[in-house]
Structures are given as structure tokens and as C-alpha cells.
Design a protein around this motif. Structure first.
Motif, mmCIF file in Angstrom:
data_model
loop_
_atom_site.group_PDB
_atom_site.id
_atom_site.type_symbol
_atom_site.label_atom_id
_atom_site.label_comp_id
_atom_site.label_asym_id
_atom_site.label_seq_id
_atom_site.Cartn_x
_atom_site.Cartn_y
_atom_site.Cartn_z
ATOM 1 N N GLN A 94 0.821 -1.198 0.000
ATOM 2 C CA GLN A 94 0.000 0.000 0.000
ATOM 3 C C GLN A 94 0.857 1.250 0.000
ATOM 4 N N GLN A 123 -8.366 1.711 -8.966
ATOM 5 C CA GLN A 123 -7.416 1.478 -7.878
ATOM 6 C C GLN A 123 -8.139 1.048 -6.609
ATOM 7 N N ASP A 127 -7.439 -2.391 -4.702
ATOM 8 C CA ASP A 127 -7.033 -2.377 -3.291
ATOM 9 C C ASP A 127 -8.035 -3.131 -2.423
ATOM 10 N N HIS A 130 -7.494 -6.851 -2.495
ATOM 11 C CA HIS A 130 -6.144 -7.317 -2.160
ATOM 12 C C HIS A 130 -6.174 -8.104 -0.853
#
Length: 218
Positions: A94, A123, A127, A130
């Protein structure tokens, strides 16, 4: 981690990218991603697309270089770059809010004012999917010069880091932006964990996870 590994093709090696090579790495990745579905969707105009993608990868390298693993390349002894990979070490995938804010004007020049909303949603989707497991390595991008794809250079570049993951007993994670690339990653030990459809009618990504192996990769 070793600083250089001999590739199966004589005269090639794997090493960390030098700061002076950031432009060459960006240009190589831009060529490799010129037909990438996600990049084509984010930068829909073909006019100047490769130049804008190269600018994106220059920014991406700035985010990767301070991290463990950083930017790695397959290169000849005289400095010709054949393939490049961006890696983030465990717990470092990150980007801090401060660094993201500082990079916004640069990303605007890549995607344009209208494209920034789409890029931001992409994005956020990436994210959000993830894995939260802190002890994995993340591969946000890897590319081989188009003229060398299929020669084994790209897989050799990845195997070097994956061997280190195996030695440390740590998993690895990536998102494939092409269905055709999924078998390539599967041969390296990755397995598809989901399908991620990007917002606003965007293309599909295939998140892939690799558990460390106790036996050498073949």
C-alpha cells in the motif's frame, strides 16, 4: 536476496534496476502493456497511449523503489533491458496517503481530468480485493519486451524472486489483466482466486495467489 542470477540464455542476468534506468524500464513496460485491456480502457485514445503508459510506469517505479524488492530487470551485460518486474515486499504493497496525494498531479497528466475518476475507482477496486495477509509479496506489474515474449526471459525473471519467496516460506500475489496470461502464471505456481470486474463496465482482472513451494520450481 542474490543480486544477479544467470538466465538460461547466455549473456543475460537478473538484477535490481539502476536509478538511471527508470526511463528505459518505463519504456519497456509501456511496450509490453500497449495492448493491455486495462491500460487500453484507462487510456482509450491510441494517440500517445504508449507515451502516457510510460509516464505511468515512471510514477509506479517511484512508488516501488523505496520498498523491499523494488524494481528488478532481466538485462544483457551491455545493459539492454529485456524484461522488468515491480515487486513489493511483505506489508509494503500500500502507498501512503501522503505519497498518493503528492502523485495526483502526475497521474492527471497520464489519465486526464476525466479519466482520473475512472482510474481512482479502478485502484479502489484493486485495493479492496487485495489479500490482507501481511506476509506476502505483491507483483503489480511485469513485462517482457514484445520481441522477446515467449523466449522464457519473463518467467526466468519471476522465478528468481519466487525462489526467494520459497526460501522464506512466503506467498505471492498478483492480478492478471489478460485471460491468456493465466496459464503462464499457473505454470509458476499461481492459482486464480476470483474474477474482479472493474467498475464502469471495465475489463476483468484475475487475482492470483501462490503458496510457497518446498520443492524447486521447474
Amino acid at each position: 536476496m542474490s543480486t544477479r542470477t544467470t538466465l538460461p540464455i547466455a549473456g543475460y542476468g537478473i538484477r535490481g534496476a539502476r536509478p538511471s534506468e527508470s526511463g528505459a524500464v518505463a519504456a519497456l513496460l509501456a511496450r509490453a502493456f500497449s495492448d493491455d485491456p486495462v491500460m487500453a480502457w484507462l487510456v482509450p485514445s491510441s494517440a500517445g497511449r504508449e507515451r502516457r503508459i510510460a509516464r505511468y510506469f515512471e510514477l509506479a517505479q517511484r512508488q516501488q523503489r523505496p520498498r523491499a524488492g523494488g524494481v528488478r530487470v532481466a538485462a544483457t551485460e551491455d545493459g539492454r533491458l529485456l524484461a522488468a518486474a515491480l515487486w513489493s515486499g511483505p506489508g509494503r504493497w500500500q502507498v501512503s496517503a501522503v505519497r498518493e496525494l503528492a502523485a495526483l498531479p502526475h497521474y492527471t497528466r497520464v489519465f486526464g481530468l476525466r479519466g482520473m475518476s475512472r482510474a481512482g475507482e479502478v485502484q479502489n477496486a484493486i485495493d479492496g480485493s487485495h489479500p490482507q495477509t501481511p506476509t506476502h509479496w505483491y507483483l503489480p506489474a511485469v513485462g517482457t519486451d514484445p520481441g522477446l515474449q515467449g523466449t522464457g526471459v519473463g518467467s526466468a525473471l519471476l522465478r528468481q524472486q519466487l525462489a526467494e519467496c520459497d526460501r522464506l516460506g512466503q506467498p505471492a500475489y498478483l492480478e492478471s489483466s489478460k485471460a491468456a496470461n493465466v496459464p503462464f502464471y499457473e505454470r509458476l505456481g499461481f492459482r486464480v482466486t476470483a474474477e474482479l470486474r472493474l467498475p464502469q463496465g471495465g475489463p476483468t482482472l484475475w487475482p492470483m495467489w501462490r503458496e510457497p513451494s518446498s520443492s524447486p520450481a521447474r
